[in-house]
Design a protein around this motif. Structure first.
Motif, PDB file in Angstrom:
ATOM      1  N   ALA A  59       0.816  -1.218   0.000  1.00  0.00           N
ATOM      2  CA  ALA A  59       0.000   0.000   0.000  1.00  0.00           C
ATOM      3  C   ALA A  59       0.850   1.269   0.000  1.00  0.00           C
ATOM      4  CB  ALA A  59      -0.943   0.001   1.197  1.00  0.00           C
ATOM      5  N   ASP A  60       2.021   1.219   0.621  1.00  0.00           N
ATOM      6  CA  ASP A  60       2.865   2.416   0.677  1.00  0.00           C
ATOM      7  C   ASP A  60       3.734   2.587  -0.571  1.00  0.00           C
ATOM      8  OD1 ASP A  60       4.800   0.458   0.992  1.00  0.00           O
ATOM      9  OD2 ASP A  60       5.524   1.186   2.922  1.00  0.00           O
ATOM     10  N   GLY A  61       3.549   1.703  -1.564  1.00  0.00           N
ATOM     11  CA  GLY A  61       4.273   1.827  -2.821  1.00  0.00           C
ATOM     12  C   GLY A  61       5.543   0.998  -2.913  1.00  0.00           C
ATOM     13  N   THR A  62       5.940   0.341  -1.834  1.00  0.00           N
ATOM     14  CA  THR A  62       7.137  -0.494  -1.893  1.00  0.00           C
ATOM     15  C   THR A  62       6.838  -1.783  -2.643  1.00  0.00           C
ATOM     16  OG1 THR A  62       6.623  -1.473   0.255  1.00  0.00           O
ATOM     17  CG2 THR A  62       8.132   0.398   0.246  1.00  0.00           C
ATOM     18  N   TYR A  63       7.894  -2.390  -3.142  1.00  0.00           N
ATOM     19  CA  TYR A  63       7.774  -3.612  -3.933  1.00  0.00           C
ATOM     20  C   TYR A  63       8.543  -4.713  -3.232  1.00  0.00           C
ATOM     21  CZ  TYR A  63       7.897  -6.690  -7.994  1.00  0.00           C
ATOM     22  OH  TYR A  63       7.754  -7.757  -8.836  1.00  0.00           O
ATOM     23  N   PHE A  64       7.883  -5.837  -2.980  1.00  0.00           N
ATOM     24  CA  PHE A  64       8.439  -6.965  -2.232  1.00  0.00           C
ATOM     25  C   PHE A  64       8.141  -8.209  -3.057  1.00  0.00           C
ATOM     26  CE2 PHE A  64       8.177  -9.393   2.029  1.00  0.00           C
ATOM     27  CZ  PHE A  64       9.536  -9.379   2.224  1.00  0.00           C
ATOM     28  N   ASP A  65       8.998  -8.529  -4.037  1.00  0.00           N
ATOM     29  CA  ASP A  65       8.679  -9.604  -4.980  1.00  0.00           C
ATOM     30  C   ASP A  65       8.681 -10.977  -4.308  1.00  0.00           C
ATOM     31  OD1 ASP A  65      11.321 -10.651  -4.962  1.00  0.00           O
ATOM     32  OD2 ASP A  65      11.901  -9.482  -6.702  1.00  0.00           O
ATOM     33  N   LEU A  66       8.212 -11.972  -5.049  1.00  0.00           N
ATOM     34  CA  LEU A  66       8.042 -13.314  -4.474  1.00  0.00           C
ATOM     35  C   LEU A  66       9.363 -13.884  -3.961  1.00  0.00           C
ATOM     36  CD1 LEU A  66       5.516 -14.868  -7.007  1.00  0.00           C
ATOM     37  CD2 LEU A  66       5.036 -13.970  -4.729  1.00  0.00           C
ATOM     38  N   LYS A  67      10.458 -13.653  -4.690  1.00  0.00           N
ATOM     39  CA  LYS A  67      11.758 -14.158  -4.233  1.00  0.00           C
ATOM     40  C   LYS A  67      12.166 -13.505  -2.915  1.00  0.00           C
ATOM     41  CE  LYS A  67      13.972 -13.477  -8.137  1.00  0.00           C
ATOM     42  NZ  LYS A  67      15.064 -13.437  -9.124  1.00  0.00           N
ATOM     43  N   GLN A  68      11.910 -12.195  -2.771  1.00  0.00           N
ATOM     44  CA  GLN A  68      12.222 -11.506  -1.525  1.00  0.00           C
ATOM     45  C   GLN A  68      11.337 -12.011  -0.390  1.00  0.00           C
ATOM     46  OE1 GLN A  68      11.551  -7.571  -3.125  1.00  0.00           O
ATOM     47  NE2 GLN A  68      13.719  -7.045  -2.889  1.00  0.00           N
ATOM     48  N   GLN A  69      10.076 -12.293  -0.680  1.00  0.00           N
ATOM     49  CA  GLN A  69       9.176 -12.810   0.335  1.00  0.00           C
ATOM     50  C   GLN A  69       9.645 -14.171   0.830  1.00  0.00           C
ATOM     51  OE1 GLN A  69       4.983 -12.502  -0.803  1.00  0.00           O
ATOM     52  NE2 GLN A  69       5.491 -10.754  -2.070  1.00  0.00           N
ATOM     53  N   ILE A  70      10.115 -15.013  -0.086  1.00  0.00           N
ATOM     54  CA  ILE A  70      10.636 -16.332   0.300  1.00  0.00           C
ATOM     55  C   ILE A  70      11.902 -16.180   1.138  1.00  0.00           C
ATOM     56  CG2 ILE A  70      11.747 -18.406  -0.609  1.00  0.00           C
ATOM     57  CD1 ILE A  70       9.691 -18.296  -2.895  1.00  0.00           C
ATOM     58  N   GLN A  71      12.789 -15.280   0.712  1.00  0.00           N
ATOM     59  CA  GLN A  71      14.022 -15.052   1.462  1.00  0.00           C
ATOM     60  C   GLN A  71      13.710 -14.561   2.880  1.00  0.00           C
ATOM     61  OE1 GLN A  71      16.658 -12.216  -0.329  1.00  0.00           O
ATOM     62  NE2 GLN A  71      18.292 -12.595   1.150  1.00  0.00           N
ATOM     63  N   PHE A  72      12.737 -13.668   3.013  1.00  0.00           N
ATOM     64  CA  PHE A  72      12.327 -13.177   4.328  1.00  0.00           C
ATOM     65  C   PHE A  72      11.837 -14.325   5.206  1.00  0.00           C
ATOM     66  CE2 PHE A  72       8.927 -11.729   7.153  1.00  0.00           C
ATOM     67  CZ  PHE A  72       9.604 -10.798   7.916  1.00  0.00           C
ATOM     68  N   ALA A  73      10.985 -15.191   4.641  1.00  0.00           N
ATOM     69  CA  ALA A  73      10.455 -16.324   5.405  1.00  0.00           C
ATOM     70  C   ALA A  73      11.574 -17.276   5.813  1.00  0.00           C
ATOM     71  CB  ALA A  73       9.393 -17.062   4.596  1.00  0.00           C
ATOM     72  N   GLN A  74      12.530 -17.501   4.908  1.00  0.00           N
ATOM     73  CA  GLN A  74      13.651 -18.390   5.235  1.00  0.00           C
ATOM     74  C   GLN A  74      14.446 -17.838   6.410  1.00  0.00           C
ATOM     75  OE1 GLN A  74      15.587 -18.403   1.425  1.00  0.00           O
ATOM     76  NE2 GLN A  74      14.875 -20.456   0.948  1.00  0.00           N
ATOM     77  N   GLU A  75      14.729 -16.539   6.358  1.00  0.00           N
ATOM     78  CA  GLU A  75      15.528 -15.928   7.425  1.00  0.00           C
ATOM     79  C   GLU A  75      14.756 -15.863   8.736  1.00  0.00           C
ATOM     80  OE1 GLU A  75      16.622 -12.184   5.743  1.00  0.00           O
ATOM     81  OE2 GLU A  75      18.016 -13.092   4.313  1.00  0.00           O
ATOM     82  N   ARG A  76      13.489 -15.533   8.661  1.00  0.00           N
ATOM     83  CA  ARG A  76      12.694 -15.362   9.880  1.00  0.00           C
ATOM     84  C   ARG A  76      12.341 -16.689  10.537  1.00  0.00           C
ATOM     85  NH1 ARG A  76       7.629 -11.389  11.014  1.00  0.00           N
ATOM     86  NH2 ARG A  76       7.280 -12.084  13.127  1.00  0.00           N
ATOM     87  N   TYR A  77      11.988 -17.692   9.725  1.00  0.00           N
ATOM     88  CA  TYR A  77      11.507 -18.958  10.269  1.00  0.00           C
ATOM     89  C   TYR A  77      12.490 -20.114  10.093  1.00  0.00           C
ATOM     90  CZ  TYR A  77       7.173 -16.309  10.261  1.00  0.00           C
ATOM     91  OH  TYR A  77       6.227 -15.341  10.457  1.00  0.00           O
ATOM     92  N   GLY A  78      13.645 -19.855   9.493  1.00  0.00           N
ATOM     93  CA  GLY A  78      14.648 -20.900   9.324  1.00  0.00           C
ATOM     94  C   GLY A  78      14.224 -21.985   8.358  1.00  0.00           C
ATOM     95  N   ILE A  79      13.463 -21.606   7.347  1.00  0.00           N
ATOM     96  CA  ILE A  79      12.958 -22.572   6.375  1.00  0.00           C
ATOM     97  C   ILE A  79      13.974 -22.732   5.252  1.00  0.00           C
ATOM     98  CG2 ILE A  79      11.139 -23.010   4.680  1.00  0.00           C
ATOM     99  CD1 ILE A  79       9.284 -21.442   6.553  1.00  0.00           C
ATOM    100  N   ILE A  80      14.183 -23.956   4.830  1.00  0.00           N
ATOM    101  CA  ILE A  80      15.055 -24.236   3.692  1.00  0.00           C
ATOM    102  C   ILE A  80      14.179 -24.371   2.465  1.00  0.00           C
ATOM    103  CG2 ILE A  80      16.655 -25.885   2.664  1.00  0.00           C
ATOM    104  CD1 ILE A  80      17.485 -26.598   5.549  1.00  0.00           C
ATOM    105  N   GLN A  81      14.485 -23.591   1.431  1.00  0.00           N
ATOM    106  CA  GLN A  81      13.692 -23.599   0.196  1.00  0.00           C
ATOM    107  C   GLN A  81      13.768 -24.964  -0.481  1.00  0.00           C
ATOM    108  OE1 GLN A  81      11.733 -21.205  -1.092  1.00  0.00           O
ATOM    109  NE2 GLN A  81      11.206 -22.551  -2.735  1.00  0.00           N
ATOM    110  N   GLY A  82      12.607 -25.517  -0.828  1.00  0.00           N
ATOM    111  CA  GLY A  82      12.557 -26.805  -1.490  1.00  0.00           C
ATOM    112  C   GLY A  82      13.062 -26.741  -2.919  1.00  0.00           C
ATOM    113  N   ALA A  83      12.668 -25.704  -3.652  1.00  0.00           N
ATOM    114  CA  ALA A  83      13.085 -25.577  -5.046  1.00  0.00           C
ATOM    115  C   ALA A  83      12.864 -24.157  -5.520  1.00  0.00           C
ATOM    116  CB  ALA A  83      12.289 -26.532  -5.923  1.00  0.00           C
ATOM    117  N   LEU A  84      13.792 -23.675  -6.272  1.00  0.00           N
ATOM    118  CA  LEU A  84      13.624 -22.421  -7.018  1.00  0.00           C
ATOM    119  C   LEU A  84      13.838 -22.789  -8.470  1.00  0.00           C
ATOM    120  CD1 LEU A  84      15.436 -19.727  -4.864  1.00  0.00           C
ATOM    121  CD2 LEU A  84      13.020 -19.878  -5.360  1.00  0.00           C
ATOM    122  N   ASN A  85      12.779 -23.196  -9.120  1.00  0.00           N
ATOM    123  CA  ASN A  85      12.868 -23.732 -10.466  1.00  0.00           C
ATOM    124  C   ASN A  85      12.725 -22.633 -11.505  1.00  0.00           C
ATOM    125  OD1 ASN A  85      12.825 -25.370 -12.671  1.00  0.00           O
ATOM    126  ND2 ASN A  85      10.768 -26.131 -12.357  1.00  0.00           N
ATOM    127  N   GLY A  86      13.809 -22.309 -12.182  1.00  0.00           N
ATOM    128  CA  GLY A  86      13.749 -21.375 -13.284  1.00  0.00           C
ATOM    129  C   GLY A  86      13.752 -19.916 -12.903  1.00  0.00           C
TER     130      GLY A  86
END
Length: 87
Positions: A59-86
């Motif tokens: 809403a404030d105009g910032t852009y948080f793409d899907l890759k950044q959202q995944i990276q945030f979740a990995q760092e915050r919750y310690g999740i290991i990404q299953g696949a980043l295909n393509g």
């Protein structure tokens, strides 16, 4: 997990907005996202490129793409990404 959507999978946003019988609701999805958070329902979400971009704008105009959202979740919750295909 973020992967390329399979052929014949439609964008969820278009499907919900227009219905599955309307041609506007039958837009090919570009991405499939499956949450890996412990409390998530693990339901795959499908987005066309346009809807993926729209869902990344805040809403404030910032852009948080899907890759950044995944990276945030990995760092915050310690999740290991299953696949980043393509990406």
């Amino acid at each position: 997990m973020l992967v390329n959507a399979k052929k014949g999978i439609w964008c969820d946003y278009h499907k919900y907005q227009y219905g599955v019988h309307n041609p506007k609701g039958q837009v090919q999805a570009a991405w499939t996202v499956i949450s890996e958070l412990p409390r998530s329902s693990k339901i795959p979400r499908h987005y066309c490129q346009e809807c993926a971009v729209d869902s990344s704008k805040w809403a404030d105009g910032t852009y948080f793409d899907l890759k950044q959202q995944i990276q945030f979740a990995q760092e915050r919750y310690g999740i290991i990404q299953g696949a980043l295909n393509g990406i």
